[in-house]
Design a protein around this motif. Structure first.
Motif, PDB file in Angstrom:
ATOM      1  N   LEU A 164      84.705  58.318 -26.223  1.00 20.03           N
ATOM      2  CA  LEU A 164      83.850  57.773 -26.672  1.00 20.03           C
ATOM      3  C   LEU A 164      82.651  58.639 -26.118  1.00 20.03           C
ATOM      4  N   LYS A 165      82.903  58.627 -24.463  1.00 20.49           N
ATOM      5  CA  LYS A 165      82.144  58.973 -23.847  1.00 20.49           C
ATOM      6  C   LYS A 165      81.703  59.810 -23.349  1.00 20.49           C
ATOM      7  N   GLU A 166      82.651  60.700 -23.804  1.00 19.58           N
ATOM      8  CA  GLU A 166      83.412  62.518 -24.133  1.00 19.58           C
ATOM      9  C   GLU A 166      82.055  62.838 -25.084  1.00 19.58           C
ATOM     10  N   SER A 167      82.780  62.456 -26.303  1.00 18.42           N
ATOM     11  CA  SER A 167      81.763  62.319 -27.518  1.00 18.42           C
ATOM     12  C   SER A 167      80.062  61.754 -27.529  1.00 18.42           C
ATOM     13  N   ALA A 168      80.105  60.974 -26.773  1.00 21.32           N
ATOM     14  CA  ALA A 168      78.063  60.589 -26.377  1.00 21.32           C
ATOM     15  C   ALA A 168      77.570  61.920 -26.179  1.00 21.32           C
ATOM     16  N   ARG A 169      78.161  62.227 -24.573  1.00 21.41           N
ATOM     17  CA  ARG A 169      77.802  62.755 -23.771  1.00 21.41           C
ATOM     18  C   ARG A 169      77.504  64.187 -24.135  1.00 21.41           C
TER      19      ARG A 169
END
Length: 478
Positions: free
Chosen positions: A153-158
C-alpha cells in the motif's frame, strides 16, 4: 502485571514484520520498443551546444516573454490546482506510511453510580450504595504485516504521489508552451498588421494618384474604382488582424492570471531561433518527459496494488495490548494494586467468499495491464512528437528561406510595376497585381517565421522542456 519478557517478545515481533515476505510482483521497468535514434532529419542551423537550459523560453531573449512565463507559473489556476493535488497525494502517502507503525491510544474514564438497596439481593449494610470507578489505560492494535499488504500500500501511495508530481510538471510544461506559442502568435499578428498598414498607405497613395490622373484625363474611372476596392480590402484586413491580436492578448491574460494585462508592441524579427539539439538524439531521452514519467508511476502503483489484493487472500494477524489502572479512588489509579493489562493476537482467515477476493486480484492485474498499455502509448506518442518537431523545424526553415526570396522578388516587381504605370507603359491592373502579390508574399514570410519559432517550442516541449547531450555529460563527469 504483564511479564516484561512477553512485552519484549511482542515488540520484537512488531519490529521484524518489515522483513517478512511481500506477496505480489516486484516492479520491473518494461523495455521501450522504439528505435535507438530519432529520424535522421538534418535541421537547419543545428547547434553543437552540449546543453539546452530547462528554462528554454529564455533562449528567445525577450524580457516581455520571460515576465509572462514567470507570471503564469505563479498565478495560473491550473498550476494551483496541480500543486493542491500534489499536497493531497503527499498527505495520503503519510497516512498510509503511518499504518506500518503501532497506533497508541489512551482511554480514561471516571464514573459515579448508585446501586439499589432494595434489590433481589440486598446489599450488606457495610457496603455503601454509591460507588466511584476511575480507570486509565494505554492500548494498541497493530496489524502484523506478514504478507506485505501495508508495504505494498505504501509502495502504491508513493508511486501515486510521484504521479501527481509528474502531472504537475506536465501542466507546468504545457503552460509554458501555451504562453510562448500565444506570445509568438501575438507578435506575428503585430508584424502582419504593421505590414498591411504599410501596404494600405501605398494603396492610398495609388488611389490619390489615380484620382489625379483621372482629373488630368490620363486614367479611367475603372482605375479609380479598382484602387478604391484594393484600399478598402486592406482596411478590412487590418481590422481583422487587430481583432486577432487582441484575442491573443486576452488569452495570455488568462494564462498569466492577470486579466488587466497589456503587452507593449514588439517585433517578431527580433526573436532569434534558439539552439537546436543535434540529430540522432537517443530515444532514452524520452524518460525526461514528465508525462511518460507520470505513466510509469501509475504503472508502479497498479503493480503494487496486485500485491495488496493478493495479501487479502492470506490471514490478517493483529497484535492487541492494553495497560493501565482501575480503582474506586482517583488517587489510587497509579498504584500497583490497581494495575490492569491485556494482551493477545487476533487472526482473521478468509475461508469462503465465492471468489470475491480472487476477483479483486484479477481486477488489480487488469488495471496493471491497462497502465502498461498507457505507458507504452505515451512512449510511442512522445517519440512521434519529437520526430514530428524535428521534421517541422527543418521544413519550416526551408520554407522561410524560399518565402524570403519570394518576398524580395515581389517587392522589386512592385517597384517596376509602379514605375511603368507612372510612365504610362502599363495599366493600373499590373500595379494592383504586383501590390497583391507582394502583400501576400510578405504575410506568408511572417507566418512562416512564426511557424518556425513555434516548431522550436514544440521541440522543447517534446523533449520534456530541456535537453542535455548524454555524451557531453559523461565527458564532463570524468
Amino acid at each position: 502485571m504483564m511479564p516484561r519478557f512477553k512485552i519484549a517478545h511482542l515488540a520484537v515481533i512488531a519490529t521484524l514484520m518489515p522483513g517478512c515476505m511481500m506477496v505480489g510482483p516486484d516492479y520491473k521497468r518494461p523495455e521501450a520498443n522504439v528505435p535507438p535514434q530519432y529520424s535522421a532529419v538534418e535541421p537547419v542551423q543545428a547547434s553543437n551546444e552540449a546543453e539546452v537550459s530547462s528554462t528554454w523560453w529564455q533562449l528567445y531573449q525577450d524580457p516581455v516573454l520571460n515576465e509572462l512565463v514567470e507570471k503564469a507559473l505563479k498565478n495560473n489556476t491550473d498550476i494551483k490546482l496541480a500543486v493542491a493535488k500534489v499536497e493531497e497525494s503527499d498527505a495520503y502517502l503519510r497516512e498510509v506510511g503511518a499504518a506500518l507503525f503501532p497506533e497508541i491510544d489512551f482511554d480514561g474514564s471516571g464514573s459515579r453510580s448508585r446501586i439499589s438497596q432494595l434489590g433481589a439481593t440486598p446489599l450488606p449494610s457495610s457496603v455503601p450504595p454509591v460507588r466511584n470507578n476511575f480507570s486509565g489505560q494505554i492500548g494498541t492494535n497493530f496489524e502484523l504485516d506478514f504478507w506485505g499488504r501495508l508495504r505494498r500500500l505504501k509502495e502504491s501511495a508513493r508511486a501515486q504521489a510521484l504521479s501527481t508530481r509528474y502531472a504537475k510538471d506536465t501542466v507546468d510544461l504545457s503552460l509554458k508552451g501555451l504562453v510562448v506559442s500565444n506570445y509568438l502568435l501575438l507578435r506575428s499578428l503585430e508584424a502582419q498588421t504593421a505590414l498591411t498598414e504599410d501596404s494600405l498607405k501605398s494603396r492610398e497613395e495609388s488611389l490619390a494618384l489615380t484620382k489625379r490622373r483621372l482629373q488630368g484625363g490620363v486614367s479611367s474611372g475603372l482605375d479609380v474604382e479598382q484602387a478604391q476596392v484594393a484600399s478598402s480590402n486592406l482596411v478590412a484586413q487590418v481590422a481583422e488582424l487587430k481583432r486577432q491580436r487582441d484575442i491573443a492578448e486576452h488569452q495570455l491574460a488568462v494564462l498569466t492570471g492577470d486579466l488587466a494585462l497589456t503587452i507593449p508592441a514588439g517585433t517578431l524579427d527580433s526573436l532569434p531561433i534558439p539552439p537546436i539539439p543535434p540529430v540522432g538524439l537517443p530515444s532514452s531521452l524520452l524518460a525526461a518527459r514528465p508525462d511518460i514519467r507520470q505513466s510509469e508511476a501509475s504503472m508502479i502503483a497498479a503493480n503494487a496494488n496486485i500485491g495488496v489484493a493478493k495479501a487479502a487472500l492470506f490471514p490478517t494477524i493483529s497484535l492487541t495490548a492494553n495497560y493501565g489502572g482501575q480503582s474506586a479512588d482517583l488517587s489510587d489509579v497509579l498504584k500497583s494494586a490497581a494495575r490492569i493489562w491485556t494482551g493477545g493476537l487476533s487472526l482473521n482467515l478468509p475461508i469462503f467468499d465465492s471468489g470475491r477476493l480472487d476477483a479483486r486480484v484479477d481486477q488489480a492485474t487488469a488495471k496493471q495491464k491497462q497502465a502498461l498499455a498507457s505507458y507504452e502509448s505515451s512512449i510511442q506518442t512522445g517519440f512521434k512528437e519529437v520526430s514530428d518537431a524535428l521534421v517541422t523545424l527543418s521544413r519550416t526553415a526551408e520554407r522561410e528561406a524560399a518565402l524570403q526570396t519570394s518576398k524580395d522578388a515581389s517587392k522589386r516587381a512592385l517597384m517596376i510595376a509602379e514605375n511603368r504605370y507612372k510612365s504610362g507603359y502599363s495599366g493600373y491592373l499590373d500595379v494592383l497585381d504586383s501590390q497583391r502579390t507582394y502583400n501576400d508574399a510578405a504575410l506568408a514570410y511572417i507566418q512562416s517565421r512564426q511557424s518556425r519559432l513555434s516548431a522550436s517550442v514544440d521541440l522543447f516541449k517534446a523533449l520534456g522542456g530541456g535537453w542535455k547531450d548524454p555524451q557531453q555529460q559523461a565527458v564532463a563527469k570524468q
